[in-house]
Design a protein around this motif. Structure first.
Motif, PDB file in Angstrom:
ATOM      1  N   VAL A  13       0.843  -1.196   0.000  1.00 26.11           N
ATOM      2  CA  VAL A  13       0.000   0.000   0.000  1.00 26.11           C
ATOM      3  C   VAL A  13       0.880   1.249   0.000  1.00 26.11           C
ATOM      4  CG1 VAL A  13      -1.688   1.324   1.338  1.00 26.11           C
ATOM      5  CG2 VAL A  13      -1.960  -1.155   1.092  1.00 26.11           C
ATOM      6  N   VAL A  14       1.896   1.262   0.832  1.00 21.92           N
ATOM      7  CA  VAL A  14       2.785   2.424   0.932  1.00 21.92           C
ATOM      8  C   VAL A  14       3.517   2.679  -0.392  1.00 21.92           C
ATOM      9  CG1 VAL A  14       4.853   3.327   2.066  1.00 21.92           C
ATOM     10  CG2 VAL A  14       3.079   2.213   3.418  1.00 21.92           C
ATOM     11  N   ALA A  21       1.543   9.375  -5.595  1.00 23.27           N
ATOM     12  CA  ALA A  21       1.797  10.724  -5.084  1.00 23.27           C
ATOM     13  C   ALA A  21       2.915  11.409  -5.858  1.00 23.27           C
ATOM     14  CB  ALA A  21       2.145  10.666  -3.596  1.00 23.27           C
ATOM     15  N   LEU A  22       3.910  10.664  -6.274  1.00 27.35           N
ATOM     16  CA  LEU A  22       5.009  11.250  -7.039  1.00 27.35           C
ATOM     17  C   LEU A  22       4.510  11.789  -8.378  1.00 27.35           C
ATOM     18  CD1 LEU A  22       8.039  11.810  -7.226  1.00 27.35           C
ATOM     19  CD2 LEU A  22       8.301   9.559  -8.247  1.00 27.35           C
ATOM     20  N   VAL A  23       3.712  11.006  -9.070  1.00 27.43           N
ATOM     21  CA  VAL A  23       3.201  11.431 -10.375  1.00 27.43           C
ATOM     22  C   VAL A  23       2.187  12.555 -10.228  1.00 27.43           C
ATOM     23  CG1 VAL A  23       1.876  10.693 -12.402  1.00 27.43           C
ATOM     24  CG2 VAL A  23       3.630   9.195 -11.448  1.00 27.43           C
ATOM     25  N   ASN A  51       0.929  19.287  -2.139  1.00 18.49           N
ATOM     26  CA  ASN A  51       0.643  18.715  -3.453  1.00 18.49           C
ATOM     27  C   ASN A  51       1.075  17.261  -3.553  1.00 18.49           C
ATOM     28  OD1 ASN A  51      -0.607  20.930  -4.636  1.00 18.49           O
ATOM     29  ND2 ASN A  51       1.318  21.806  -5.324  1.00 18.49           N
ATOM     30  N   TYR A  52       1.989  16.830  -2.719  1.00 20.10           N
ATOM     31  CA  TYR A  52       2.387  15.422  -2.663  1.00 20.10           C
ATOM     32  C   TYR A  52       1.655  14.669  -1.557  1.00 20.10           C
ATOM     33  CZ  TYR A  52       6.085  16.393  -5.978  1.00 20.10           C
ATOM     34  OH  TYR A  52       6.775  16.750  -7.116  1.00 20.10           O
ATOM     35  N   LEU A  53       1.397  15.339  -0.445  1.00 19.85           N
ATOM     36  CA  LEU A  53       0.769  14.670   0.694  1.00 19.85           C
ATOM     37  C   LEU A  53      -0.682  14.271   0.418  1.00 19.85           C
ATOM     38  CD1 LEU A  53       0.961  13.754   3.641  1.00 19.85           C
ATOM     39  CD2 LEU A  53       0.217  16.051   4.309  1.00 19.85           C
ATOM     40  N   SER A  60      -3.456   5.950  -0.472  1.00 18.80           N
ATOM     41  CA  SER A  60      -3.256   4.936   0.564  1.00 18.80           C
ATOM     42  C   SER A  60      -4.576   4.577   1.236  1.00 18.80           C
ATOM     43  CB  SER A  60      -2.215   5.392   1.590  1.00 18.80           C
ATOM     44  OG  SER A  60      -2.631   6.564   2.242  1.00 18.80           O
ATOM     45  N   TYR A  61      -5.433   5.559   1.497  1.00 18.66           N
ATOM     46  CA  TYR A  61      -6.734   5.261   2.099  1.00 18.66           C
ATOM     47  C   TYR A  61      -7.583   4.411   1.150  1.00 18.66           C
ATOM     48  CZ  TYR A  61     -11.441   5.647   3.862  1.00 18.66           C
ATOM     49  OH  TYR A  61     -12.698   5.334   4.302  1.00 18.66           O
ATOM     50  N   SER A  62      -7.595   4.775  -0.110  1.00 18.94           N
ATOM     51  CA  SER A  62      -8.387   4.035  -1.090  1.00 18.94           C
ATOM     52  C   SER A  62      -7.904   2.585  -1.200  1.00 18.94           C
ATOM     53  CB  SER A  62      -8.296   4.726  -2.449  1.00 18.94           C
ATOM     54  OG  SER A  62      -9.000   4.007  -3.414  1.00 18.94           O
ATOM     55  N   ALA A  63      -6.606   2.388  -1.247  1.00 22.94           N
ATOM     56  CA  ALA A  63      -6.059   1.032  -1.346  1.00 22.94           C
ATOM     57  C   ALA A  63      -6.346   0.223  -0.088  1.00 22.94           C
ATOM     58  CB  ALA A  63      -4.557   1.091  -1.601  1.00 22.94           C
TER      59      ALA A  63
END
Length: 73
Positions: A13-14, A21-23, A51-53, A60-63
């Motif tokens: 998940v992480v 988040a990177l993309v 913008n990354y957080l 992560s929540y969705s996964a």
């Protein structure tokens, strides 16, 4: 709630959330701070981090939620 937090820190998940988040964070930074990136304004680090957080948290929540729902079946 305890199961959700346990799932949020699973390596799969992480790693997936970090990739997303990177993309997405990079795209958001270009959109939101394009002038700063090209040197025409000051870069706002607090905005850049958000913008990354935000995409990381959403991914992560969705996964994790998907994984918990899958385990119920």
């Amino acid at each position: 709630m305890k199961r959700l937090f346990g799932t949020l820190v699973q390596p799969s998940v992480v790693i997936n959330a970090l990739k997303i988040a990177l993309v997405v964070g990079t795209v958001l930074n270009v959109i939101n701070q394009g002038e700063a990136i090209w040197g025409e304004a000051n870069l706002r680090m607090d905005h850049a981090l958000l913008n990354y957080l935000v995409p990381y948290c959403v991914a992560s929540y969705s996964a994790a939620k998907h994984e918990l729902d899958r385990q119920k079946k």
